[in-house]
Design an enzyme around this catalytic site. Structure first.
Site, PDB file in Angstrom:
ATOM      1  N   ASN A  23       0.807  -1.231   0.000  1.00  6.49           N
ATOM      2  CA  ASN A  23       0.000   0.000   0.000  1.00  6.49           C
ATOM      3  C   ASN A  23       0.840   1.282   0.000  1.00  6.49           C
ATOM      4  O   ASN A  23       0.303   2.380   0.087  1.00  6.49           O
ATOM      5  CB  ASN A  23      -1.011   0.001   1.158  1.00  6.49           C
ATOM      6  CG  ASN A  23      -0.331   0.118   2.515  1.00  6.49           C
ATOM      7  OD1 ASN A  23       0.901   0.241   2.583  1.00  6.49           O
ATOM      8  ND2 ASN A  23      -1.106   0.092   3.575  1.00  6.49           N
ATOM      9  N   ASP A 207       6.942 -17.196  21.295  1.00  4.76           N
ATOM     10  CA  ASP A 207       7.861 -16.139  21.703  1.00  4.76           C
ATOM     11  C   ASP A 207       8.204 -16.275  23.195  1.00  4.76           C
ATOM     12  O   ASP A 207       7.320 -16.528  24.013  1.00  4.76           O
ATOM     13  CB  ASP A 207       7.160 -14.792  21.457  1.00  4.76           C
ATOM     14  CG  ASP A 207       8.068 -13.602  21.654  1.00  4.76           C
ATOM     15  OD1 ASP A 207       9.043 -13.491  20.906  1.00  4.76           O
ATOM     16  OD2 ASP A 207       7.792 -12.777  22.548  1.00  4.76           O
ATOM     17  N   GLU A 268      10.851 -20.424  20.899  1.00  7.62           N
ATOM     18  CA  GLU A 268      12.020 -19.556  21.039  1.00  7.62           C
ATOM     19  C   GLU A 268      12.420 -19.715  22.497  1.00  7.62           C
ATOM     20  O   GLU A 268      11.761 -19.202  23.400  1.00  7.62           O
ATOM     21  CB  GLU A 268      11.691 -18.087  20.770  1.00  7.62           C
ATOM     22  CG  GLU A 268      12.935 -17.229  20.882  1.00  7.62           C
ATOM     23  CD  GLU A 268      12.692 -15.818  21.409  1.00  7.62           C
ATOM     24  OE1 GLU A 268      13.512 -14.950  21.125  1.00  7.62           O
ATOM     25  OE2 GLU A 268      11.692 -15.577  22.109  1.00  7.62           O
TER      26      GLU A 268
HETATM   27  C1  GLC Z   1      11.400 -12.358  21.380  1.00  9.23           C
HETATM   28  C2  GLC Z   1      11.343 -11.730  20.015  1.00  9.23           C
HETATM   29  C3  GLC Z   1      11.847 -10.327  20.117  1.00  9.23           C
HETATM   30  C4  GLC Z   1      10.978  -9.560  21.070  1.00  9.23           C
HETATM   31  C5  GLC Z   1      10.920 -10.248  22.428  1.00  9.23           C
HETATM   32  C6  GLC Z   1       9.810  -9.713  23.275  1.00  9.23           C
HETATM   33  O1  GLC Z   1      12.678 -12.559  21.827  1.00  9.23           O
HETATM   34  O2  GLC Z   1      12.051 -12.515  19.107  1.00  9.23           O
HETATM   35  O3  GLC Z   1      11.867  -9.697  18.872  1.00  9.23           O
HETATM   36  O4  GLC Z   1      11.478  -8.268  21.236  1.00  9.23           O
HETATM   37  O5  GLC Z   1      10.665 -11.627  22.300  1.00  9.23           O
HETATM   38  O6  GLC Z   1       8.579 -10.128  22.764  1.00  9.23           O
END
Ligand code: GLC
Length: 547
Positions: A23, A207, A268
């Site tokens: 956009n 996350d 993660e």
């Molecule tokens: C994780 C994400 C990062 C973010 C953090 C807080 O580590 O990869 O980008 O800032 O979490 O959510």
């Protein structure tokens, strides 16, 4: 029974703000992603993982979520999401989304309600509110520090205007931590999981999967973790890697098991290495990122251990391996490898640091990437690495958006989030037709733009593409790895009939010295002219029996 797709998949991370802008406002969006699916199909990836595109004030690039079940207007609509999912499916590309369960945005309606409610109310119980210490509660409840620098607590004003309770935010002030002891939080997240699974996503990246549960009583910590990835320390603070998180994952696994089609949950997770297998026990998550490969420098022992140790650990639980070299939180590997192996990086790269050796960085990055793409397990790529895109150090401070920069004065992570380069001679290198780009792109992005590499023999893109195709044909991701004795300056292993050699030295390597003289080269990481049987310096190759 065939193994689930994710066990040896190649997954491509899209950072929606920076992938493609349909956009013209200078920020990427979902329609932009749909318009570039051809690129991903050509590259040959099995899935994409999308960083957050949910409703968010964007204080932390969308990792501050205000509505988990809607799309931020900057990125489009739910209909755009469905469209993207459908178009990706036509190309056999699955879509994984990013779930952010440790914290929400302070703009989340439930946090706003909590602020408006009284101490001790059910509204406040959704988050981590506590009384302060000191005579008048003027001191934070404990000594925890934010990953993004500064205190992890912020004091609120109560309804009558008085100084009141404090709330916990392991990250930015605008990212209050949910209270996972509260069953209502657990129930709400079950609903969020189902919302997206029902829509057809192939799974979720979790996350801060080592966060969420905090040690009872919130005791002071002796260690404070700065930055995102802390791996080998055995001592973690009382807010990370608590046993209680596993209960949550067992619960989520039951939900995901109700859905057909091998959906995946990938963590993660920054727990000490020996604790990683706990996260991928058969009734918990499917995968956890192994960051040791990403952290390994250009060094035989480090790279060897970063492959061998996690493999040994995941074998304990029959888990699968994951490999990653770049993502939206770290300095891009084409740049990392342009520095001496003992160069000490801070959080991000500043303009004042010495410039990397760009050519060497790309060469070595390609060599390690080619090695990674052969490894058993699944590989996670970050947008732009298939073009050899570099970290951008030259960003004016006032344009940097990373909260770690704003709170801690470190350069932060914007340098790896600079928008993609699609076309070398177009405005914003094809990222946006208007030429707008939320971060400035350097001239080097033009040199490495996709249109200069796709279908161009010898390019970084074509190396990735060939590797992904061959990896599938040879079923490399499913093979057992056996090491080949190779001295101090080479890494070598077999995967079935294929041999992989990484030459870490500055000299060409005679493959005969590794007993691989009779093998034929399938793929080499850099297109130098070289004699048969010799592997050029700073290169990797895949070899197959001759004849
Ligand atoms: C994780 C994400 C990062 C973010 C953090 C807080 O580590 O990869 O980008 O800032 O979490 O959510």
């Amino acid at each position: 029974m065939t193994a689930p797709w994710w066990r040896d998949a190649v997954v491509y991370q899209v950072y929606p703000r920076s992938f493609a802008d349909a956009n013209g406002d200078g920020m990427g969006d979902l329609k932009g992603i749909t318009s570039r699916l051809d690129h991903l199909e050509k590259l040959g990836v099995d899935a994409i993982w999308l960083s957050p595109f949910f409703t968010s004030p964007q204080n932390d690039g969308g990792y501050d979520v205000a509505d988990y079940c809607d799309v931020d207007p900057r990125f489009g609509t739910l209909a755009d999401f469905d469209e993207m999912l459908a178009r990706a499916k036509e190309r056999n590309i699955r879509v994984i989304i990013d779930l952010v369960p440790n914290h929400s945005s302070s703009a989340h309606p439930l946090f706003q309600k909590a602020l408006a409610a009284a101490p001790g109310s059910p509204e406040r119980e959704m988050y981590m509110f506590r009384e302060g210490k000191g005579e008048n509660g003027e001191l934070p409840p404990n000594n925890w520090q934010s990953i993004f620098h500064g205190d992890a607590w912020t004091r609120v004003k109560e309804a009558d205007g008085s100084d009141g309770q404090w709330y916990l935010h392991l990250f930015d002030t605008s990212q209050p931590d949910w209270n996972w002891e509260n069953p209502k939080v657990r129930e709400m997240f079950r609903g969020i999981l189902r919302f997206w699974l029902d829509r057809g996503v192939a799974g979720m990246r979790i996350d801060v999967a080592h966060g969420m549960v905090k040690e009872e009583g919130l005791p002071d910590t002796e260690v404070n973790t700065k930055g995102l990835v802390a791996l080998d320390s055995d001592k973690l603070p009382p807010y990370f890697d608590q046993d209680g998180v596993h209960e949550i994952y067992r619960d989520w696994r039951k939900i995901i098991n109700e859905y057909p089609g091998d959906r995946v949950l990938v963590a993660e997770c920054c727990a000490p290495r020996h604790r990683m297998p706990l996260y991928i026990r058969p009734d918990e998550l499917h995968q956890a990122f192994n960051f040791s490969f990403l952290l390994a420098r250009w060094d035989k022992t480090l790279l060897h251990d970063a492959i061998e140790k996690p493999m040994a650990l995941s074998r304990e639980v029959e888990g699968s391996n994951t490999w990653v070299l770049s993502n939206h939180d770290v300095i891009r590997h084409a740049t990392r490898y342009g520095y001496a192996p003992d160069y000490k990086f801070g959080e991000g790269l500043s303009r004042d640091e010495p410039a990397p050796d760009r050519e060497l960085g790309l060469r070595r990055a390609r060599a390690v990437s080619l090695t990674m793409l052969s490894l058993p397990g699944s590989a996670y790529l970050y947008q732009g690495e298939e073009l050899g895109l570099e970290e951008v150090a030259d960003i004016p401070d006032e344009l940097r958006e990373d909260p770690a920069h704003k709170r801690g004065g470190v350069p932060g992570r914007d340098g790896c989030r600079v928008p993609m380069a699609w076309q070398h001679d177009a405005p914003a290198y094809g990222f946006s037709e208007t030429g707008k780009s939320w971060l400035p792109q350097p001239a080097s992005y033009g040199e490495r733009a996709a249109d200069k590499q796709v279908d161009v023999p010898g390019s970084t893109f074509e190396m990735y593409r060939a590797a992904i195709r061959l990896r599938r044909e040879l079923k490399l991701g499913e093979q057992e790895l056996t090491w080949i004795e190779s001295g101090d300056e080479a890494l070598a292993f077999r995967l079935g009939e294929t041999a992989v050699v990484l030459n870490l030295s500055e000299q060409p390597l005679d493959l005969a010295t590794l007993g691989l003289g009779g093998m034929r080269e399938l793929l080499v990481s850099y297109p130098d002219e070289h004699a048969a049987g010799m592997l050029p310096a700073n290169c990797a190759a895949w070899l197959t029996p001759a004849g």
